[in-house]
Design a protein around this motif. Structure first.
Motif, PDB file in Angstrom:
ATOM      1  N   ILE A  37       0.867  -1.178   0.000  1.00 44.87           N
ATOM      2  CA  ILE A  37       0.000   0.000   0.000  1.00 44.87           C
ATOM      3  C   ILE A  37       0.903   1.226   0.000  1.00 44.87           C
ATOM      4  CG2 ILE A  37      -1.661   1.364   1.350  1.00 44.87           C
ATOM      5  CD1 ILE A  37      -2.977  -1.075   0.204  1.00 44.87           C
ATOM      6  N   GLY A  38       0.567   2.210  -0.825  1.00 40.71           N
ATOM      7  CA  GLY A  38       1.295   3.473  -0.808  1.00 40.71           C
ATOM      8  C   GLY A  38       2.272   3.606  -1.952  1.00 40.71           C
ATOM      9  N   GLY A  39       3.215   4.542  -1.785  1.00 41.46           N
ATOM     10  CA  GLY A  39       4.153   4.896  -2.832  1.00 41.46           C
ATOM     11  C   GLY A  39       3.905   6.317  -3.283  1.00 41.46           C
ATOM     12  N   PRO A  40       4.703   6.847  -4.210  1.00 44.74           N
ATOM     13  CA  PRO A  40       4.526   8.229  -4.679  1.00 44.74           C
ATOM     14  C   PRO A  40       3.095   8.506  -5.123  1.00 44.74           C
ATOM     15  CG  PRO A  40       6.584   7.335  -5.515  1.00 44.74           C
ATOM     16  CD  PRO A  40       5.867   6.197  -4.849  1.00 44.74           C
ATOM     17  N   ALA A  41       2.531   9.602  -4.650  1.00 49.45           N
ATOM     18  CA  ALA A  41       1.144  10.016  -4.917  1.00 49.45           C
ATOM     19  C   ALA A  41       0.143   9.073  -4.249  1.00 49.45           C
ATOM     20  CB  ALA A  41       0.859  10.139  -6.411  1.00 49.45           C
ATOM     21  N   LYS A  42       0.296   7.759  -4.439  1.00 51.27           N
ATOM     22  CA  LYS A  42      -0.631   6.789  -3.868  1.00 51.27           C
ATOM     23  C   LYS A  42      -0.639   6.837  -2.337  1.00 51.27           C
ATOM     24  CE  LYS A  42      -0.074   3.378  -7.604  1.00 51.27           C
ATOM     25  NZ  LYS A  42      -1.367   2.690  -7.715  1.00 51.27           N
ATOM     26  N   GLY A  43       0.556   6.954  -1.737  1.00 50.32           N
ATOM     27  CA  GLY A  43       0.632   7.033  -0.286  1.00 50.32           C
ATOM     28  C   GLY A  43      -0.070   8.262   0.246  1.00 50.32           C
ATOM     29  N   ILE A  44      -0.034   9.354  -0.524  1.00 45.59           N
ATOM     30  CA  ILE A  44      -0.727  10.578  -0.117  1.00 45.59           C
ATOM     31  C   ILE A  44      -2.231  10.360  -0.165  1.00 45.59           C
ATOM     32  CG2 ILE A  44      -1.024  13.044  -0.613  1.00 45.59           C
ATOM     33  CD1 ILE A  44       1.812  12.989  -1.829  1.00 45.59           C
ATOM     34  N   VAL A  45      -2.696   9.610  -1.155  1.00 51.67           N
ATOM     35  CA  VAL A  45      -4.124   9.276  -1.237  1.00 51.67           C
ATOM     36  C   VAL A  45      -4.578   8.518   0.007  1.00 51.67           C
ATOM     37  CG1 VAL A  45      -5.827   7.857  -2.459  1.00 51.67           C
ATOM     38  CG2 VAL A  45      -4.272   9.317  -3.744  1.00 51.67           C
ATOM     39  N   VAL A  46      -3.750   7.584   0.476  1.00 55.26           N
ATOM     40  CA  VAL A  46      -4.116   6.813   1.676  1.00 55.26           C
ATOM     41  C   VAL A  46      -4.271   7.757   2.873  1.00 55.26           C
ATOM     42  CG1 VAL A  46      -3.463   4.920   3.199  1.00 55.26           C
ATOM     43  CG2 VAL A  46      -2.902   4.794   0.779  1.00 55.26           C
ATOM     44  N   SER A  99      -7.114  21.257  -6.055  1.00 54.64           N
ATOM     45  CA  SER A  99      -6.222  21.845  -5.055  1.00 54.64           C
ATOM     46  C   SER A  99      -6.413  21.244  -3.677  1.00 54.64           C
ATOM     47  CB  SER A  99      -6.453  23.358  -4.970  1.00 54.64           C
ATOM     48  OG  SER A  99      -7.702  23.641  -4.366  1.00 54.64           O
ATOM     49  N   GLN A 100      -7.441  20.414  -3.506  1.00 52.51           N
ATOM     50  CA  GLN A 100      -7.756  19.875  -2.188  1.00 52.51           C
ATOM     51  C   GLN A 100      -7.171  18.495  -1.942  1.00 52.51           C
ATOM     52  OE1 GLN A 100     -12.075  20.584  -2.724  1.00 52.51           O
ATOM     53  NE2 GLN A 100     -12.001  21.556  -0.714  1.00 52.51           N
ATOM     54  N   GLY A 101      -6.900  17.747  -3.016  1.00 54.03           N
ATOM     55  CA  GLY A 101      -6.366  16.412  -2.806  1.00 54.03           C
ATOM     56  C   GLY A 101      -6.060  15.699  -4.108  1.00 54.03           C
ATOM     57  N   TYR A 102      -5.183  14.704  -4.012  1.00 47.42           N
ATOM     58  CA  TYR A 102      -4.922  13.858  -5.169  1.00 47.42           C
ATOM     59  C   TYR A 102      -6.185  13.115  -5.582  1.00 47.42           C
ATOM     60  CZ  TYR A 102       0.102  14.475  -5.648  1.00 47.42           C
ATOM     61  OH  TYR A 102       1.343  14.998  -5.910  1.00 47.42           O
ATOM     62  N   ILE A 103      -7.072  12.868  -4.627  1.00 45.08           N
ATOM     63  CA  ILE A 103      -8.352  12.245  -4.973  1.00 45.08           C
ATOM     64  C   ILE A 103      -9.122  13.143  -5.920  1.00 45.08           C
ATOM     65  CG2 ILE A 103     -10.578  11.484  -4.045  1.00 45.08           C
ATOM     66  CD1 ILE A 103      -9.082  10.662  -1.489  1.00 45.08           C
ATOM     67  N   GLY A 104      -9.098  14.444  -5.660  1.00 40.25           N
ATOM     68  CA  GLY A 104      -9.755  15.405  -6.547  1.00 40.25           C
ATOM     69  C   GLY A 104      -9.113  15.444  -7.919  1.00 40.25           C
ATOM     70  N   PRO A 135       9.303  18.044   0.386  1.00 36.42           N
ATOM     71  CA  PRO A 135       8.121  17.436   1.022  1.00 36.42           C
ATOM     72  C   PRO A 135       6.996  17.124   0.048  1.00 36.42           C
ATOM     73  CG  PRO A 135       8.303  19.769   1.588  1.00 36.42           C
ATOM     74  CD  PRO A 135       9.582  19.392   0.912  1.00 36.42           C
ATOM     75  N   ALA A 136       6.973  17.758  -1.120  1.00 37.77           N
ATOM     76  CA  ALA A 136       5.875  17.534  -2.062  1.00 37.77           C
ATOM     77  C   ALA A 136       5.894  16.142  -2.667  1.00 37.77           C
ATOM     78  CB  ALA A 136       5.916  18.586  -3.177  1.00 37.77           C
ATOM     79  N   VAL A 137       7.045  15.466  -2.668  1.00 39.16           N
ATOM     80  CA  VAL A 137       7.110  14.142  -3.306  1.00 39.16           C
ATOM     81  C   VAL A 137       7.382  13.019  -2.312  1.00 39.16           C
ATOM     82  CG1 VAL A 137       7.766  15.013  -5.571  1.00 39.16           C
ATOM     83  CG2 VAL A 137       9.545  14.531  -3.899  1.00 39.16           C
ATOM     84  N   ARG A 138       7.430  13.326  -1.029  1.00 41.87           N
ATOM     85  CA  ARG A 138       7.603  12.266  -0.036  1.00 41.87           C
ATOM     86  C   ARG A 138       6.306  11.472   0.113  1.00 41.87           C
ATOM     87  NH1 ARG A 138      10.248  16.443   4.216  1.00 41.87           N
ATOM     88  NH2 ARG A 138      12.115  16.917   2.993  1.00 41.87           N
ATOM     89  N   ALA A 139       6.452  10.180   0.363  1.00 44.78           N
ATOM     90  CA  ALA A 139       5.262   9.343   0.525  1.00 44.78           C
ATOM     91  C   ALA A 139       5.635   8.054   1.237  1.00 44.78           C
ATOM     92  CB  ALA A 139       4.642   9.024  -0.833  1.00 44.78           C
TER      93      ALA A 139
END
Length: 629
Positions: free
Chosen positions: A52-61, A406-411, A91-95
């Motif tokens: 579970i997780g990884g670049p962008a995906k971890g932020i979604v979690v 602007s609110q989330g990667y989900i958006g 910090p923008a690409v940490r996950a």
């Protein structure tokens, strides 16, 4: 003959990663929710990689957790290893990325579902939707049970007309030899839903006892405690390592010599595969200048010897898989427990959906997850949560929720899907987000917990803790802004320790913190404070102060975007009446039916000139209405 099996507010079809989040979100909003799934023992199953997780995906979690979802909590309780990626970058690409204990993940998620108020679990195969006058009324299972509800969410993943392919062998199946859903897929087409055929795949699993780990490189987890959920307080410390090895020229020779036997190249596979998760055959062909490719050996759990061979996804015949695998260092004597395979399945063309994930053709019918053309557990879970929120809202006459870019990667993901569509299985990437500095791993709660509390998916207790965190952050930022650091020996020593140039005059603590070489801990040594702050608070203080200039510019861009989003397009607009629109733009606008000028501007085939014409048309319409009053 059907029989009346019950009445609900929301029915969720499927219990994969989209389905479980949809059901939980719906139930938390107060909707009486039914989840129907083919196999209750396969809830939240991971048919592909055990992670579970990884670049962008971890932020979604983290975004899912910030709004009350379950994925983050479950992986925190059931992982075998966790690491924070890209720590040397901004910090923008940490996950975060975690290796999962697959059987334990299923067990924990099922426990949560069984104890969720307002949620009923049932095992059953849905064959038909009940629709009257383009309005969903319920579903019918193969056992002739009719369940009624004003909203239905379809989260069938790769099970719709699923076909497993290994070499020249092909048979109808869902992942892991599960039953596949044929009737429902055919019924959706009968209802006018346009479908496409996609493909994904998975590698072999091998027996850990037969791997020679001395020929591989160990990949341990981090010792520092990490968590996806903002509520996690207990951390797993006994982590299990993964291992790294590589293909070689001999591996590639075997693959090239047998390409004609691969379903990918023989013509057996008709569906489009994922660009960002190619098979080993595809990698060898596309990157023929590369002498080797990485292979990660990932344990599937603490109580199983199955190891997932990440990087060897294939549809080659089983005997070729064996031959190919034995050329990889460490796998010379490995025994395959499950062969790799490709799987084809039906997906909905996602431009048929509103941003709420409700279908445009049938009121009350929602789709979420891989059925919408995405390719990962995290993307599916994010969609599922939003579909559950909005299906419950429709059933209970509450306000729907649309997250903007602007609110989330989900958006970002949902807007991409419903506005641009996808010609291949979609994967979230940080590069897809124009505001990624604002959509960070560390601030998902600051972006979304307020929204979660407003819609009822975040408890009052959790919200109070969140408000306390916000208060501490703002107070500490204000304190540093008002703290003047003089050129004392102590201050100069700290500056020297960090590798910076000496101070020539007194500075504000915030100005010193903005230096690239400085961090909060160094500043704290020379700016007296009576309070010891939590790490997540000091992390936010440092990031918000250090990147304040970039954050200000991003906020200005977001404001400009939101002005375009507030320019709503009338539902009854006739694009044929708008003179000057390019024919391609007119066709695309009519197909997508954007809700705002901002969304219209992101449609493929709609250029800036078309947007300007649309704006003028809408403004003239407003003027005409006002003058006619």
């Amino acid at each position: 003959m059907t029989y009346d099996a019950g009445h609900y507010d929301v029915i969720v079809i499927g219990a994969g990663h989209a389905g479980v989040e949809a059901a939980i979100a719906s139930a938390k909003r107060g909707a009486k929710t039914l989840m129907l799934t083919l196999n209750l023992d396969m809830v939240a199953f991971m048919p592909c990689n055990p992670s579970i997780g990884g670049p962008a995906k971890g932020i979604v979690v983290r975004e899912i957790d910030a709004m009350g979802g379950a994925m983050g909590k479950v992986i925190d309780k059931t992982h075998i290893q966790m690491r924070l990626l890209n720590t040397r970058k901004g910090p923008a690409v940490r996950a975060l990325r975690a290796q999962a204990d697959k059987p334990l993940y299923i067990k924990e998620m099922k426990r949560i579902l069984e104890n969720q108020e307002n949620l009923t679990l049932r095992q059953g195969m849905v064959e038909k939707l009940l629709v009257e006058d383009n309005q969903i009324k319920g579903v019918v299972t193969e056992t002739k049970a009719a369940y009624y509800a004003p909203t239905v969410i379809v989260t069938t993943g790769t099970f719709m007309r699923g076909k497993v392919i290994i070499g020249d062998l092909a048979y109808e199946s869902g992942p892991n030899n599960q039953r596949t859903s044929v009737s429902l897929s055919e019924h959706l087409e009968e209802l006018g839903i346009e479908m496409v055929r996609f493909k994904t795949g998975t590698p072999m699993r091998v027996n850990s006892h037969t791997i020679d780990y001395t020929k591989t490189e160990i990949q341990p987890g981090e010792e520092e405690p990490r968590s996806f959920s903002y509520e996690t307080t207990e951390f797993i410390t006994d982590q299990i390592p993964c291992w790294l090895t590589y293909t070689n020229e001999e591996t590639h020779r075997i693959i090239n010599e047998n390409l004609g036997l691969s379903a990918m190249y023989s013509g057996m596979i008709k569906g489009t595969g994922p660009r960002y998760c190619p098979s080993i055959e595809d990698k060898v062909v596309r990157f023929n200048d590369k002498p080797r490719h990485q292979i990660f050996l990932e344990p599937e759990g603490r109580d199983t010897e199955e190891v997932y061979v990440q990087g060897l996804s294939t549809s080659l015949p089983e005997y070729v898989q064996n031959e190919m695998m034995k050329t990889v260092p460490g796998l010379e004597n490995a025994e395959i427990m499950r062969a790799g395979y490709a799987i084809e399945y039906d997906s909905v063309v996602p431009t048929q959906l509103w941003p709420t994930l409700e279908t445009k053709q049938i009121s009350g019918l929602f789709t979420a997850g891989q059925i919408n053309g995405t390719s990962g557990y995290e993307e599916a879970a994010g969609q599922g949560m939003m579909a559950g929120i909005n299906a419950a809202a429709k059933a209970l006459n509450l306000e729907s929720l649309i997250l903007d870019r602007s609110q989330g990667y989900i958006g970002v993901m949902i807007d991409d899907l419903v506005t641009k569509g996808t010609g291949e299985p979609y994967r979230l990437l940080t590069s897809r987000a124009e505001f990624r500095l604002m959509l960070r791993h560390d601030n998902a709660d600051l972006r979304l917990t307020e929204i979660g509390h407003q819609i009822g998916t975040i408890s009052d207790e959790r919200y109070e803790r969140f408000l306390e965190k916000k208060r501490l952050i703002e107070e500490e930022k204000a304190r540093l802004e008002n703290t003047i650091l003089k050129t004392t020996d102590e201050v100069q020593a700290i500056v020297e320790e960090s590798g910076g140039s000496p101070l020539k005059e007194a500075v504000r603590a915030t100005d010193l913190l903005r230096r690239p070489e400085m961090n909060y801990d160094l500043i704290a040594k020379v700016s007296a404070s009576d309070v010891t702050l939590p790490d997540d608070v000091t992390e936010q203080v440092e990031i918000q102060v250090k990147y304040s200039g970039y954050i200000k510019k991003a906020l200005e861009q977001i404001e400009r975007m939101r002005k375009m989003e507030t320019k709503k397009i009338p539902e009854n607009i006739d694009y044929a009446d708008i003179h000057g629109l390019a024919s391609e733009a007119r066709d695309r606008l009519e197909a997508v039916r954007p809700l705002s000028v901002g969304q219209a501007s992101r449609i493929s085939g709609v250029n800036p000139a078309d947007v300007s014409i649309l704006l003028v048309y809408i403004e003239q319409g407003k003027i005409a209405r006002v003058s006619g009053e």
